[in-house]
Design a protein around this motif. Sequence first.
Motif: not given
Length: 369
Positions: A30, A34, A38, A59-60, A62-65
């Motif tokens: 991971k 992160h 997490d 941009k690292k 971006n996957k988070y809400n």
Amino acid sequence: MNNYFIILGAGKGLRFSQKKPKQYFKYKNKILIHHSIDKALESKLFKKIIVVASKEHKKKFNKYNKNQLIFVNGGKERKDSSLNALKKIKKFNPKNVLIHDAARPNFSIKLLKNLVTKLKKNIAVIPAIKSRDSIKYENQSNYINLDKKKVYLTQTPQAFRFKNLYNLSINQKNNIDDEATLFLNNNIKLKFISGETHNNKITYFEDINLSKTYFGIGFDIHRLIKNKTLYLGGVKIPFHSGLKGHSDGDVILHAIIDAILGAKSEKDIGTYFPNTKKFKNIRSPKMLKPIIDSLNKSNFYINNLDINLICEQPKVSKYREKIINSISKLINLNKDQINLKGKTVEKLGLIGKEKAIACEVIISITKND
Ligand code: ZN
């Protein structure tokens, strides 16, 4: 729950000596930073998580809400980054705030809970551990021994009442190593709690374990014939027949060789030991040796080996210890990392009629880079 979690990830990590900052390297499968995000999310202790990082790395995340994670640009120094985050969340009127260095991915959720609980009766709660090493202090080129029982190594996350931290941070001129420093410099009492020894800071590139683990599977079967010696795992076994083959027919060692080659993506045993004159009647330990040597040379080590020996006779239980001892020596692996199971086939087929013996092996190997 009026808690906020700030992760400082804008550092360039000069001691890390890589182009990319350490917090963006993969660690335990991971991206390092992160791990902290997490765990904070999983704890459900926080209204928002604030990541302070360089704009170029936005941009690292971006996957988070976006409702849970706020991105804040890093400042020049650590104290500036931390203040940027505190200013950003002031409008939410937070009660508690935890500040954490992204370079510590290994804290536990239990620690987060403990920090938040302890904040009920304290304004600053700091996890700290005792030093394992002896400590010398340099004072005008003299070295002084420090009593390590009285030395505390402070870690993050550190937990604070927001108001107190904000007021101290806004007046802070010099850079600081951690927020606990602010409180100590201003003679404000801190509550120390036990930190976690595994929550160490990733500082050097070597701290990131770049090892990779691979699995390999091997299978072999040979016919049993009269007037041949039976070898299993390199051990001579008294039996009415031996295994037919170009070599001594040792199914266990052959399956081990194929499992190793499989884990390394290096084809199969026949590629290295074809049925040529050179290998006629070769003993299998001799075939295994160069395979193990090459494994060691390329920085691999074996984690464990699991073997199924499939035969009606001989009884595996009778020879298990001998076979494991032999394999342990041949591949230089502790006996407790080798498992040998005997499996009969209910007298079915060639194996059931004692006309063949088969073996399957699974191996796990790890490469250290
Ligand atoms: Zn074979």
